[in-house]
Motif scaffolding. Sequence first.
Motif, mmCIF file in Angstrom:
data_model
loop_
_atom_site.group_PDB
_atom_site.id
_atom_site.type_symbol
_atom_site.label_atom_id
_atom_site.label_comp_id
_atom_site.label_asym_id
_atom_site.label_seq_id
_atom_site.Cartn_x
_atom_site.Cartn_y
_atom_site.Cartn_z
ATOM 1 N N TYR A 188 46.054 44.370 80.379
ATOM 2 C CA TYR A 188 44.697 44.904 80.491
ATOM 3 C C TYR A 188 43.801 44.249 79.443
ATOM 4 N N CYS A 189 42.653 43.778 79.897
ATOM 5 C CA CYS A 189 41.744 43.001 79.043
ATOM 6 C C CYS A 189 40.319 43.503 79.230
ATOM 7 N N GLU A 190 39.514 43.338 78.208
ATOM 8 C CA GLU A 190 38.121 43.794 78.231
ATOM 9 C C GLU A 190 37.263 42.827 79.051
ATOM 10 N N THR A 191 37.355 42.933 80.372
ATOM 11 C CA THR A 191 36.591 42.075 81.275
ATOM 12 C C THR A 191 35.773 42.939 82.231
ATOM 13 N N LYS A 192 34.788 42.310 82.858
ATOM 14 C CA LYS A 192 33.969 43.009 83.849
ATOM 15 C C LYS A 192 34.822 43.429 85.042
ATOM 16 N N LEU A 193 35.796 42.594 85.419
ATOM 17 C CA LEU A 193 36.655 42.927 86.555
ATOM 18 C C LEU A 193 37.381 44.246 86.297
ATOM 19 N N VAL A 194 37.960 44.386 85.115
ATOM 20 C CA VAL A 194 38.673 45.618 84.781
ATOM 21 C C VAL A 194 37.706 46.789 84.690
ATOM 22 N N ALA A 195 36.578 46.588 84.022
ATOM 23 C CA ALA A 195 35.603 47.672 83.862
ATOM 24 C C ALA A 195 35.084 48.153 85.211
ATOM 25 N N ASP A 196 34.781 47.218 86.099
ATOM 26 C CA ASP A 196 34.264 47.600 87.419
ATOM 27 C C ASP A 196 35.314 48.338 88.243
ATOM 28 N N ALA A 197 36.569 47.853 88.183
ATOM 29 C CA ALA A 197 37.637 48.484 88.954
ATOM 30 C C ALA A 197 37.889 49.906 88.473
ATOM 31 N N VAL A 198 37.932 50.091 87.163
ATOM 32 C CA VAL A 198 38.150 51.430 86.616
ATOM 33 C C VAL A 198 36.942 52.323 86.889
#
Length: 256
Positions: A188-198
Amino acid sequence: MMRFTGKSVLITGAARGIGLAAAQEFAREGASVTITDIDAEEAEHAAGAIRAEGLKAEARRQDVADETAWEALVAEVVAREGKLDILVNNAGMGFLKSVVDTDIAEWQRLMAVNLESVFLGVRVGIAAMKERGGVIVNVASIAANVAEPLFPAYNASKAGVAMLTKAVAVDCARNGWPVRINSLHPGYCETKLVADAVGALGEEAAGFAAATAAAIPLGRMATTREIARPLLFLASDDAAYMCGSELIVDGGYTAI
């Protein structure tokens, strides 16, 4: 350290996140970097910021699922730079949905972006590199190693990237083609992809984020630079004996 002086590097999905961090690090170590992204404006902004440091970067729009576009892009990079030394297949997408909530159109689009694009990139990359040599790094994920009920499509796509990497790496080695291919498996990394998915989980987002952080022994998500630096290791001569390997960088998530 200037490990990539004179090297020509192509990174997909590099307008932001891990791709952008890698582009910055490659450029700072002497490479000429070509950034591609589906968002041409963001890609140009990213390349411009790198050039503002006095470094070498170009930006191109690319739909990584478009076979013809891949061939034209690599041909252009080779014509401009004289070669392609390093290809990073980084572009990707994701969403959090159980298998029963995922429709076929969502599945097919994710597979096109996450897996088919890597097939296309590897194929054209090997063709451009097999005479003079080169390196390909495919960005997979710990989703290739650990199942998560909320992203089965993402799990499947990244597991495909990992096994495709192994198959083509061994193929190159046995054919005597001087092309090294390995996969990077970020946690898990601080990226827009992760933020948007969560964020798409709505009321459940905070609970999912807290549970995820608690499951990481280091207690936090990675920064993009903490993923980019191991990526550069795979692309460097320091990884010369790695062939079809999976490099996991996840703060200990898969160690327990």
